[in-house]
Design a protein around this motif. Structure first.
Motif, PDB file in Angstrom:
ATOM      1  N   VAL A 281       0.845  -1.198   0.000  1.00  0.00           N
ATOM      2  CA  VAL A 281       0.000   0.000   0.000  1.00  0.00           C
ATOM      3  C   VAL A 281       0.881   1.248   0.000  1.00  0.00           C
ATOM      4  O   VAL A 281       1.772   1.386   0.833  1.00  0.00           O
ATOM      5  N   ILE A 282       0.608   2.161  -0.926  1.00  0.00           N
ATOM      6  CA  ILE A 282       1.238   3.490  -0.914  1.00  0.00           C
ATOM      7  C   ILE A 282       0.411   4.407  -0.029  1.00  0.00           C
ATOM      8  O   ILE A 282       0.932   5.171   0.770  1.00  0.00           O
ATOM      9  N   GLU A 283      -0.905   4.344  -0.185  1.00  0.00           N
ATOM     10  CA  GLU A 283      -1.790   5.193   0.623  1.00  0.00           C
ATOM     11  C   GLU A 283      -3.221   4.682   0.531  1.00  0.00           C
ATOM     12  O   GLU A 283      -3.565   3.955  -0.397  1.00  0.00           O
ATOM     13  N   PHE A 284      -4.029   5.082   1.493  1.00  0.00           N
ATOM     14  CA  PHE A 284      -5.479   4.887   1.401  1.00  0.00           C
ATOM     15  C   PHE A 284      -6.129   6.257   1.267  1.00  0.00           C
ATOM     16  O   PHE A 284      -5.692   7.215   1.911  1.00  0.00           O
ATOM     17  N   ASN A 285      -7.188   6.333   0.460  1.00  0.00           N
ATOM     18  CA  ASN A 285      -8.016   7.535   0.423  1.00  0.00           C
ATOM     19  C   ASN A 285      -9.442   7.138   0.779  1.00  0.00           C
ATOM     20  O   ASN A 285      -9.844   5.991   0.579  1.00  0.00           O
TER      21      ASN A 285
END
Ligand code: AMP
Ligand code: GLY
Length: 416
Positions: A281-285
């Motif tokens: 995972v790079i990021e969650f939005n």
């Protein structure tokens, strides 16, 4: 059924197009919308962060569903306020939206629940952060903890660059409170993709993957932007990759949010990277992505309101997808992402397109000319049997537009 969409970009224009296809929707309102949306929905002049006003409007008009596009109202608790007033709204509560509004929260959650992501540490002290950078070496990634309109991430190729980013965030407060903490993380290498899922508590219904092009210029050169184009689905993301992402990332994070007393509802966006040691995972939005939504929703066969109601009731929405691929290319103001000249008259757009036009930063001036009103102006999209055909159709259309002097677009979206 009356529906309210909150936001003013390309993502919201796409949501309006999709809602207008619903047999159940009689009227779509958008707060505040843009010039393109005005032709397809009723725009109301309420800002995305004016929650009390939005709430009054939804009550007065007896809105049956509100769909929130951008992250700011979610982070400010619009879902909590609407629910407290017994209004249906699709999105996460303030406590659940923290998965996007605090990178420290999201990274700590992933660590605690063994969800694969880059190694990291969080700092409030600039000297300690710089020591950590010296220990770890470059390349290294520095991220402002809070919301920073996509500008809070510095992928530093040298230790000096990383230290400067830390100074700007922690000492010069360039992002204000959003940069009062920084997350410093391991630099990951690989192809990125985005996967959205409809989520209700522990129930997770993944959509199809998309690929966003974040850099301004061809060949992934130039500064990071909000996204210069996208395509969906993604040929190099296999069924096994999707299964892995669902089982080791999306479902565990949904369970983790329940376990933390912050059950998630709405669309969860996972920004992912395929590294040599697996997908991470790079990021969650906490929302639909932009511009990925403009290539994912055209492939969704279901009625969006049916999907939202099924998910909300804890029932499988049984998502079905059109065969083929969607490509979307963003046309931006020439100075984007640094300076965006507003009020520039848009070129005349040819009518014949085997695809769709989505407006983002557009408005009408006093003489009723369609003019620019932001960085990303419009998106040209097409759905075709193959990725190459979809991309070719979009570029065929774009090449036919005259007077593009004040605008630019990437010429390699979906060209693989
Ligand atoms: P974000 O705003 O978190 O999506 O980050 C913007 C872009 O920065 C991502 O799409 C990646 O291209 C890049 N990025 C973020 N974190 C990392 C990382 N740990 N390693 C490499 N690139 C990253
Ligand atoms: N496409 C990136 C985002 O929506 O944040």
């Amino acid at each position: 059924m009356k529906v309210l969409v909150i936001g003013c970009g390309g993502r919201e224009h796409m949501l309006v197009k999709k809602l207008n296809q619903s047999a159940r929707v009689t009227e779509v309102f958008v707060a505040p919308g843009n010039a393109g949306i005005r032709a397809e929905a009723t725009c109301i002049n309420i800002a995305i962060d004016a929650i009390d006003e939005l709430l009054r409007f939804a009550k007065k008009e007896a809105i049956e569903w509100t769909i929130v596009g951008p992250e700011i109202p979610l982070a400010n608790g619009i879902v909590d306020q609407f629910r407290a007033a017994d209004l249906n709204i699709f999105g996460p509560t303030k406590a659940a939206a923290l998965i996007e509004s605090s990178k420290d929260f999201s990274k700590t959650l992933m660590k605690k629940y063994h969800i694969p992501t880059a190694r990291f540490q969080t700092f409030t002290d600039s000297n300690q952060a710089k020591l950590y950078i010296k220990e770890q070496g470059a390349p290294i990634v520095v991220k402002a903890d809070g919301l920073a309109e996509g500008k809070g991430v510095v992928v530093a190729m040298t230790e000096q660059e990383a230290c400067e980013a830390v100074e700007q965030m922690l000492e010069s407060n360039c992002f204000g409170a959003a940069g009062a903490q920084v997350v410093i993380e391991e630099f990951l290498i690989g192809e990125e993709f985005s996967l959205f899922a409809f989520v209700e508590g522990e129930a997770v219904y993944p959509m199809i993957p998309a690929r966003d092009y974040k850099r301004a210029f061809d060949g992934d050169q130039g500064p990071n932007t909000g996204g210069m184009g996208a395509y969906s689905s993604v040929p190099d993301v296999s069924e096994a990759d999707l299964e892995f992402t669902t089982e080791t990332i999306l479902k565990p994070v949904a369970r983790a949010m329940v376990a933390e007393g912050r059950p998630y509802t709405g669309v969860l966006y996972a920004g992912l990277i395929q590294t040599v040691s697996g997908i991470k995972v790079i990021e969650f939005n906490a929302r639909f992505g932009d511009p990925e939504t403009q290539v994912v929703l055209p492939l969704l066969e279901n009625d969006l309101i049916d999907v939202i109601e099924a998910v909300n009731a804890g029932v499988d929405p049984k998502l079905t997808w059109r065969d083929g691929y969607a490509v979307g290319v963003v046309v931006a103001s020439s100075g984007y992402p640094k300076v965006c000249q507003k009020g520039v008259v848009l070129p005349k757009l040819p009518e014949t397109i085997d695809g769709y036009l989505i407006q983002a930063g557009t408005t009408f001036d006093d003489q009723q000319h369609l003019v620019s009103n932001g960085g990303r102006i419009f998106l040209v999209g097409s759905v075709q049997k193959t990725l190459a055909e979809a991309s070719e159709e979009v570029y065929r259309y774009l090449r036919n537009i005259d007077q593009m002097d004040n605008f630019y677009y990437r010429t390699d979206i979906g060209v693989i």
